[in-house]
Design an enzyme around this catalytic site. Structure first.
Site, PDB file in Angstrom:
ATOM      1  N   GLU A  47      49.296  57.182  26.975  1.00 13.87           N
ATOM      2  CA  GLU A  47      50.348  56.613  26.125  1.00 13.87           C
ATOM      3  C   GLU A  47      51.167  55.601  26.905  1.00 13.87           C
ATOM      4  O   GLU A  47      51.275  55.697  28.125  1.00 13.87           O
ATOM      5  CB  GLU A  47      51.268  57.732  25.619  1.00 13.87           C
ATOM      6  CG  GLU A  47      50.556  58.879  24.954  1.00 13.87           C
ATOM      7  CD  GLU A  47      51.429  60.119  24.787  1.00 13.87           C
ATOM      8  OE1 GLU A  47      52.668  59.991  24.908  1.00 13.87           O
ATOM      9  OE2 GLU A  47      50.881  61.202  24.541  1.00 13.87           O
ATOM     10  N   GLU A  86      58.585  58.411  18.130  1.00 13.79           N
ATOM     11  CA  GLU A  86      58.673  59.842  18.426  1.00 13.79           C
ATOM     12  C   GLU A  86      60.093  60.188  18.843  1.00 13.79           C
ATOM     13  O   GLU A  86      60.716  59.454  19.613  1.00 13.79           O
ATOM     14  CB  GLU A  86      57.696  60.201  19.544  1.00 13.79           C
ATOM     15  CG  GLU A  86      57.743  61.658  19.984  1.00 13.79           C
ATOM     16  CD  GLU A  86      56.829  61.917  21.169  1.00 13.79           C
ATOM     17  OE1 GLU A  86      55.631  62.174  20.952  1.00 13.79           O
ATOM     18  OE2 GLU A  86      57.318  61.834  22.321  1.00 13.79           O
TER      19      GLU A  86
END
Length: 402
Positions: free
Chosen positions: A202, A317
């Site tokens: 990520e 997120e």
């Protein structure tokens, strides 16, 4: 004043307890407290020793130290001394990687440099070294992304799944979201994953005061090979990600940030699998497809990602640590819902994936996920200016999201 015999008897009994019994109890209690204190001190000494050992493993000896205007300390570390090469399987690759760390990968325009404020010091790391943001003692426990049972994780994403993917890229705009709790975080990012092997790499930007010491957005990398349970870490806080760039430093501030209704600032991210060595390269840049190779996740870290990915995600997120049980008021993106669209909501545009190596196409048949749309939302589409895009975000706690 007259006292009854019962009251007087009680007083005399109390005096007896205080005079004769309490000192014995106090002595026992005192000894117990001393033993507890000694155990605590021994535990603290052991913990401090462990932390110092970890810091020595992470913060490698510097050839040169640069004081960033934003307060970060940048250490110029010999390329082959970075944490990744503490892995035995990588030691034999040092000479090859040093060639890939050549000046050829340092050609980048000033627009990208402006996004890394540490460059404002006017100093750079010498050839043969890489710049690493120095990890502070208080950041050690936040090196991993493991999610304790009391945490809630909120994600709004668009994703493609199933095919074998060899790359992903997009342009992410930068915000400075409000974070309610210092240990909470808010991120905008791209995930490249293997679902069956529970492997993930990520990158993007993140605000997490406890992890980085302030509330500014910072570029980050992350990896795990067991669904965040015990492996992986952010940036270079454990052996894994191999940094090659002398100009882009994971963990450093990204600036300037976008303004609601005003100027918008974004940067490019690209994940690209090297078909020769099966490594996943991370590239970063600003403006018109200008990229700098930041580094790579090596083949040896993975079981399936070293061949291909089967899930790509783009989005935001938030980690919720609100102890009251109410929803956190931590913002995702700008804190505005996706329906506010351009100049207000966060976006990722020009989203593409590579089904064939080095050949990128717009997202096809992508799907959106928004588990709590009254808290954080997402909308997407395609147009000439943004190509494949999503807008996303939200304020968290509000009348419809208690």
């Amino acid at each position: 004043m007259k006292f009854s015999s019962q009251i007087m008897s009680f007083i005399l009994h109390f005096i007896f307890l205080v005079t004769f019994i309490c000192p014995i109890y106090s002595l026992e209690t005192s000894n117990h407290q001393v033993n507890q204190t000694l155990r605590f001190e021994k535990g603290s000494q052991k913990l401090n020793k462990t932390i110092k050992t970890l810091l020595q493993q992470i913060n490698k000896p510097a050839i040169k130290t640069i004081q960033s205007p934003d307060g970060d300390i940048i250490d110029c570390v010999l390329f082959h001394k970075q944490p990744a090469f503490d892995l035995p399987v990588l030691k034999g690759q040092i000479s090859l990687d040093s060639q890939e760390n050549s000046e050829g990968h340092d050609q980048i325009n000033n627009s990208t440099l402006n996004f890394q404020p540490w460059h404002l010091s006017g100093e750079f790391c010498p050839n043969g070294t890489i710049p690493i943001r120095r990890t502070k003692e208080e950041e050690i426990q936040f090196g991993r992304k493991s999610i304790p049972f009391h945490e809630r994780l909120y994600e709004v994403v668009t994703y493609v799944q199933g095919a074998g993917y060899h790359g992903a890229k997009g342009t992410i705009n930068v915000w400075s979201p409000r974070v309610e709790n210092n240990e909470e975080s808010s991120s905008s990012k791209i995930w490249v994953q293997s679902l069956t092997a529970k492997e993930s790499i990520e990158a993007g930007w993140q605000v997490c005061p406890k992890r980085f010491g302030d509330s500014r957005p910072r570029i980050f990398t992350y990896w795990t090979v067991d669904a965040y349970k015990g492996t992986g870490c952010y940036n270079l806080q454990c052996p894994g990600f191999v940094q090659t760039s002398r100009k882009v430093v994971p963990g450093t501030v990204v600036a300037p940030v976008s303004v609601i209704g005003g100027d918008q600032y974004d940067f490019n991210l690209k994940f690209e699998q090297d078909q020769k060595n099966q490594r996943w390269w991370l590239e970063y840049g600003a403006g018109n497809e200008n990229y700098e190779r930041v580094g790579y996740w090596p083949f040896s870290l993975f079981k399936e990602l070293n061949h291909e990915a089967n899930l790509i995600q783009f989005g935001g997120e938030v980690v919720d640590l609100n102890p009251t049980g109410d929803h956190t008021s931590t913002y995702m993106g700008s804190g505005q819902f996706a329906q506010e669209l351009a100049f207000k909501a966060a976006y990722i545009k020009s989203m593409k994936v590579a089904i064939n190596p080095y050949s990128y196409i717009d997202l096809l048949d992508n799907e959106n996920i928004e588990a709590t749309p009254d808290c954080y939302s997402i909308v997407g589409g395609f147009n000439k200016n943004y190509e494949s895009y999503i807008f996303f975000g939200g304020p968290g706690r509000n009348p419809k999201c208690p």
